[in-house]
Scaffold this motif. Structure first.
Motif, mmCIF file in Angstrom:
data_model
loop_
_atom_site.group_PDB
_atom_site.id
_atom_site.type_symbol
_atom_site.label_atom_id
_atom_site.label_comp_id
_atom_site.label_asym_id
_atom_site.label_seq_id
_atom_site.Cartn_x
_atom_site.Cartn_y
_atom_site.Cartn_z
ATOM 1 N N LEU A 65 67.487 135.844 46.339
ATOM 2 C CA LEU A 65 67.245 136.893 45.332
ATOM 3 C C LEU A 65 68.174 136.753 44.138
ATOM 4 O O LEU A 65 67.839 137.173 43.027
ATOM 5 C CB LEU A 65 67.416 138.274 45.977
ATOM 6 C CG LEU A 65 66.376 138.657 47.036
ATOM 7 C CD1 LEU A 65 66.741 139.980 47.696
ATOM 8 C CD2 LEU A 65 64.980 138.745 46.408
ATOM 9 N N ALA A 66 69.360 136.189 44.354
ATOM 10 C CA ALA A 66 70.328 136.009 43.262
ATOM 11 C C ALA A 66 70.111 134.705 42.513
ATOM 12 O O ALA A 66 70.818 134.416 41.545
ATOM 13 C CB ALA A 66 71.749 136.052 43.822
ATOM 14 N N SER A 67 69.135 133.910 42.962
ATOM 15 C CA SER A 67 68.884 132.618 42.343
ATOM 16 C C SER A 67 68.470 132.776 40.890
ATOM 17 O O SER A 67 67.692 133.660 40.537
ATOM 18 C CB SER A 67 67.792 131.870 43.110
ATOM 19 O OG SER A 67 67.402 130.707 42.423
ATOM 20 N N VAL A 68 68.986 131.904 40.048
ATOM 21 C CA VAL A 68 68.654 131.952 38.612
ATOM 22 C C VAL A 68 67.312 131.294 38.341
ATOM 23 O O VAL A 68 66.775 131.393 37.232
ATOM 24 C CB VAL A 68 69.748 131.246 37.777
ATOM 25 C CG1 VAL A 68 71.055 131.989 37.885
ATOM 26 C CG2 VAL A 68 69.927 129.794 38.214
ATOM 27 N N LEU A 69 66.774 130.622 39.370
ATOM 28 C CA LEU A 69 65.472 129.993 39.188
ATOM 29 C C LEU A 69 64.397 131.053 38.999
ATOM 30 O O LEU A 69 64.436 132.114 39.617
ATOM 31 C CB LEU A 69 65.123 129.116 40.394
ATOM 32 C CG LEU A 69 66.024 127.888 40.621
ATOM 33 C CD1 LEU A 69 65.577 127.143 41.871
ATOM 34 C CD2 LEU A 69 65.993 126.961 39.424
ATOM 35 N N ARG A 70 63.449 130.743 38.177
ATOM 36 C CA ARG A 70 62.395 131.698 37.850
ATOM 37 C C ARG A 70 61.586 132.105 39.082
ATOM 38 O O ARG A 70 61.122 133.227 39.202
ATOM 39 C CB ARG A 70 61.479 131.079 36.789
ATOM 40 C CG ARG A 70 60.468 132.059 36.208
ATOM 41 C CD ARG A 70 59.690 131.401 35.094
ATOM 42 N NE ARG A 70 58.715 132.310 34.518
ATOM 43 C CZ ARG A 70 57.878 131.985 33.542
ATOM 44 N NH1 ARG A 70 57.922 130.759 33.041
ATOM 45 N NH2 ARG A 70 57.013 132.852 33.077
ATOM 46 N N SER A 71 61.432 131.165 40.008
ATOM 47 C CA SER A 71 60.626 131.428 41.196
ATOM 48 C C SER A 71 61.419 132.063 42.336
ATOM 49 O O SER A 71 60.892 132.257 43.427
ATOM 50 C CB SER A 71 60.016 130.114 41.697
ATOM 51 O OG SER A 71 61.044 129.176 41.998
ATOM 52 N N SER A 72 62.699 132.397 42.085
ATOM 53 C CA SER A 72 63.574 132.959 43.122
ATOM 54 C C SER A 72 63.515 132.105 44.380
ATOM 55 O O SER A 72 63.113 132.562 45.451
ATOM 56 C CB SER A 72 63.181 134.407 43.446
ATOM 57 O OG SER A 72 63.468 135.243 42.364
ATOM 58 N N SER A 73 63.918 130.870 44.237
ATOM 59 C CA SER A 73 63.920 129.943 45.360
ATOM 60 C C SER A 73 65.205 129.133 45.359
ATOM 61 O O SER A 73 65.922 129.082 44.362
ATOM 62 C CB SER A 73 62.697 129.010 45.286
ATOM 63 O OG SER A 73 62.732 128.262 44.075
ATOM 64 N N LEU A 74 65.468 128.502 46.491
ATOM 65 C CA LEU A 74 66.663 127.667 46.633
ATOM 66 C C LEU A 74 66.272 126.351 47.275
ATOM 67 O O LEU A 74 65.390 126.308 48.142
ATOM 68 C CB LEU A 74 67.705 128.357 47.511
ATOM 69 C CG LEU A 74 68.423 129.588 46.961
ATOM 70 C CD1 LEU A 74 69.321 130.168 48.044
ATOM 71 C CD2 LEU A 74 69.235 129.253 45.720
ATOM 72 N N SER A 75 66.942 125.299 46.868
ATOM 73 C CA SER A 75 66.683 124.011 47.503
ATOM 74 C C SER A 75 67.369 123.977 48.862
ATOM 75 O O SER A 75 68.442 124.560 49.046
ATOM 76 C CB SER A 75 67.204 122.871 46.623
ATOM 77 O OG SER A 75 68.619 122.840 46.622
ATOM 78 N N LEU A 76 66.742 123.291 49.799
ATOM 79 C CA LEU A 76 67.350 123.161 51.120
ATOM 80 C C LEU A 76 68.619 122.326 51.046
ATOM 81 O O LEU A 76 69.527 122.482 51.872
ATOM 82 C CB LEU A 76 66.352 122.528 52.098
ATOM 83 C CG LEU A 76 65.503 123.531 52.896
ATOM 84 C CD1 LEU A 76 64.645 124.372 51.964
ATOM 85 C CD2 LEU A 76 64.630 122.817 53.913
#
Length: 399
Positions: A65-76
């Motif tokens: 949720l805190a990710s700055v990515l537009r899609s609110s995702s994180l890389s593994l």
């Protein structure tokens, strides 16, 4: 030495009065054996089993949720770098695949990396919790003011508050959404240690005048006083007790509890005054510590907190005792669980059959997420008769 400690453990289990701080035996036992000697409560232990991996799921959810990515995702790849800190022993991918109702793994061909995001169900629950917190900002301010008011200096290190921001139901941006809009109530000051600030109540706010707060235990006392069969002398300074099933309560133990219930003490929002080293003074200080811990747990959303987290407030609340031993000394008020490699304390009276008696909206949202966690891979598998084996139904990636 081990046999001697084991005999003491058995002695304590057979004589619960030794668990309640009424004898000097506890001071002769190691802390580990004292924890092991406590009476277990199956209801709370089963509840902690459910929370076994919940905190890890929430930690990853908050990162997404805190990710700055537009899609609110994180890389593994990013999560794998945090595996040790997040206690993901077998890596991020292995953990995420255990909870397909919460996390969706997808491949980003542009970056040639696998990513994860929240499922639609988990995202909806996260939004529900956020809206519940935003809708109760006046209560959030009240909880924070009460927390500061219990401090002997009416101030607390911001670092300690960050430790329990979720437990207190604070917004993740509480510095901007709660503290900054209320400069007439809160103010920062420099701490005499690096990497933190001190949050304190503004003396001119009127909050510090008199004793504006009533402790949660007073509500119970008021209700008990209406009961004609209750001795008011037992209620005036008493706390609600509920002991673990199967715990033997001897006449001597009951008499000591009754005596402790009648012991006067300084309330959590009252000025402590000068500490007295007399027997009565030490007993009163210990009961005040119980009252502070009781009030602290009442301020939390789920009436539970890790012992390590509440211990950060010990000196600021004027508690000179070992906080974990304090909980163990009073098994009728608190329950200590050691499930999941952490020590978690529950407020007994707030729970019935593993659920809060008086749930709030934030708690209800969090329980929904817990339900998704408990589903694991269930309901994600369907039998395909054509293939003659089990196939996994994947979530569709919605852009």
């Amino acid at each position: 030495m081990v046999q001697f400690a084991t005999r003491r453990t058995k002695l304590v289990l057979k004589n619960p009065e030794l668990l309640c701080g009424y004898t000097s035996l506890r001071s002769k036992m190691t802390s580990a054996h004292y924890v092991a000697s406590r009476a277990r409560d199956a209801t709370f232990e089963k509840l902690m089993d459910k929370y076994k991996h919940y905190s890890k799921v929430v930690a990853i959810q908050d990162l997404i949720l805190a990710s700055v990515l537009r899609s609110s995702s994180l890389s593994l790849q990013f999560l794998d770098r945090l595996s040790q800190r997040l206690h993901l022993n077998r890596g991020a991918a292995s953990f995420l695949r255990k909870y397909p109702h919460v996390f969706h793994i997808f491949y980003d061909p542009a970056k040639c990396l696998p990513f994860c995001r929240l499922t639609d169900a988990a995202l909806a629950i996260a939004r529900e919790e956020s809206e519940a917190i935003k809708g109760s900002l006046p209560d959030v301010v009240d909880r924070l003011v009460r927390l500061l008011s219990m401090s002997t200096s009416k101030s607390l290190p911001l670092r300690a508050i960050f430790k329990v921001w979720r437990e207190l139901g604070l917004p993740d941006d509480f510095e901007d959404s709660v503290i900054s809009p209320n400069p007439h109530i809160f103010q920062f000051s420099d701490a005499h240690e690096p990497n933190t600030h001190i949050l304190k109540l503004v003396s001119s706010s009127g909050v510090l005048e008199g004793n504006p707060f009533v402790a949660a235990v007073e509500k119970w006392r008021a209700g008990e006083c209406c009961d004609g069969d209750t001795d008011r002398a037992d209620i005036k300074f008493g706390f609600k007790h509920g002991f673990p099933p199967g715990m033997r309560l001897s006449k001597d133990f009951k008499a000591k509890v009754k005596k402790w219930q009648r012991l006067p003490y300084v309330g959590p929002y009252e000025e402590m005054g000068e500490k007295r080293m007399s027997k009565a003074g030490v007993a009163g200080a210990e009961k005040r510590a119980v009252a502070v811990a009781h009030e602290f747990l009442n301020l939390t959303i789920e009436k539970m907190v890790e012992v390590e987290k509440i211990s950060h407030f010990r000196k600021w609340f004027g508690i000179d005792l070992n906080i974990r031993d304090l909980f163990l000394d009073h098994p009728g008020i608190f329950y200590l669980s050691t499930k999941g490699k952490t020590h978690t304390i529950f407020l007994r009276e707030a729970y019935e059959r593993g659920c809060l008696i008086e749930p709030n909206l934030v708690y209800l949202a969090r329980r929904k997420l817990l339900d998704l966690v408990l589903l694991g891979c269930h309901a994600m598998l369907s039998s395909d008769p054509k293939l003659g084996e089990t196939t996994v139904i994947e979530h569709k990636d919605e852009n």
